[in-house]
Design a protein around this motif. Structure first.
Motif, PDB file in Angstrom:
ATOM      1  N   LEU A   1     -35.295 -31.282 -34.081  1.00 45.87           N
ATOM      2  CA  LEU A   1     -34.246 -32.015 -33.378  1.00 45.87           C
ATOM      3  C   LEU A   1     -33.656 -33.091 -34.274  1.00 45.87           C
ATOM      4  N   PHE A   2     -34.541 -33.782 -34.998  1.00 45.99           N
ATOM      5  CA  PHE A   2     -34.097 -34.873 -35.858  1.00 45.99           C
ATOM      6  C   PHE A   2     -33.619 -34.363 -37.216  1.00 45.99           C
ATOM      7  N   GLY A   3     -34.330 -33.376 -37.755  1.00 45.24           N
ATOM      8  CA  GLY A   3     -33.932 -32.846 -39.056  1.00 45.24           C
ATOM      9  C   GLY A   3     -32.514 -32.326 -39.051  1.00 45.24           C
ATOM     10  N   PHE A   4     -32.155 -31.574 -38.014  1.00 43.24           N
ATOM     11  CA  PHE A   4     -30.797 -31.032 -37.932  1.00 43.24           C
ATOM     12  C   PHE A   4     -29.775 -32.143 -37.689  1.00 43.24           C
ATOM     13  N   THR A   5     -30.190 -33.202 -36.968  1.00 42.43           N
ATOM     14  CA  THR A   5     -29.288 -34.343 -36.788  1.00 42.43           C
ATOM     15  C   THR A   5     -28.906 -34.947 -38.129  1.00 42.43           C
ATOM     16  N   TYR A   6     -29.912 -35.205 -38.969  1.00 38.56           N
ATOM     17  CA  TYR A   6     -29.639 -35.896 -40.228  1.00 38.56           C
ATOM     18  C   TYR A   6     -28.882 -34.999 -41.209  1.00 38.56           C
ATOM     19  N   LEU A   7     -29.178 -33.706 -41.203  1.00 34.36           N
ATOM     20  CA  LEU A   7     -28.385 -32.797 -42.025  1.00 34.36           C
ATOM     21  C   LEU A   7     -26.933 -32.783 -41.552  1.00 34.36           C
ATOM     22  N   PHE A   8     -26.751 -32.778 -40.242  1.00 35.15           N
ATOM     23  CA  PHE A   8     -25.411 -32.784 -39.652  1.00 35.15           C
ATOM     24  C   PHE A   8     -24.668 -34.052 -40.063  1.00 35.15           C
TER      25      PHE A   8
END
Length: 204
Positions: A66-73
């Protein structure tokens, strides 16, 4: 989420808080978001593989995505100059899942349940700012994640690393008090100091 992953989530939230408050540029924040986003995708993937089909282990590791994809985004948006509306809509999904994970956490670790709810509020703010265009919430959100980064990530990571993480009902009550205080301080900070000065290249 691993202890090291939680520590660096605190770091990236702190950086993003500084960005929301205007202290650093979007591009600089974007670079660091890519670093942490990659970590929060690679480490959980290794944990999922190591779980060898154990659903509890897979579910626990999967929350980090959930967080990893947020930061990549965030990193890709900031470096490419995207408007962030897609990230905003993704953020409301993360906020909803954070509530779910918070409810699941209360049985074994009520303190972390409180932390999940604070994260849910943070990602709700991202949705309101990026998807709904409520820019007036940016100063409050900036202070919320700037200060909350340490209260919800950095300090818990250090306590877990030292084996001193509390899980009692009393600790959860204190965590709730601290969460409410965080909201108050963030609101005051947004009123008193809505922007932080960005140093000029000459003074760096």
């Amino acid at each position: 989420m691993t202890t090291i992953g939680l520590l660096f989530v605190g770091a990236v939230l702190f950086v993003n808080g500084a960005w929301f408050l205007g202290a650093i540029s979007a591009r600089e924040a974007g670079v660091f978001n890519l670093f942490v986003g990659a970590m929060q995708v690679v480490l959980p993937t290794l944990a999922v593989v190591a779980a060898d089909g154990d659903l509890h282990g897979i579910f626990g590791a999967g929350s980090s995505y959930l967080f990893g994809f947020t930061y990549l985004f965030v990193g890709i948006n900031n470096l490419m100059g995207n408007d962030g509306r897609g990230l905003g809509w993704y953020s409301i999904f993360v906020a909803a899942m954070a509530i779910v994970f918070g409810c699941f956490s209360f049985a074994a670790d009520p303190v972390f349940g409180v932390i999940w709810f604070v994260w849910a509020l943070m990602w709700l703010m991202f949705f309101l700012i990026l998807a709904c265009g409520v820019a007036a919430l940016s100063p409050f959100t900036g202070w919320l994640i700037l200060i909350g980064s340490h209260l919800t990530c950095t300090v818990p990571a250090l306590l877990m690393w030292r084996g001193n993480w509390p899980t009692s009902g009393t600790a959860a009550m204190w965590a709730t008090v601290i969460a409410v205080a965080l909201l108050v301080v963030s609101a005051v900070g947004a009123k008193v100091l809505p922007k932080l000065p960005m140093p000029s290249p000459e003074s760096a």
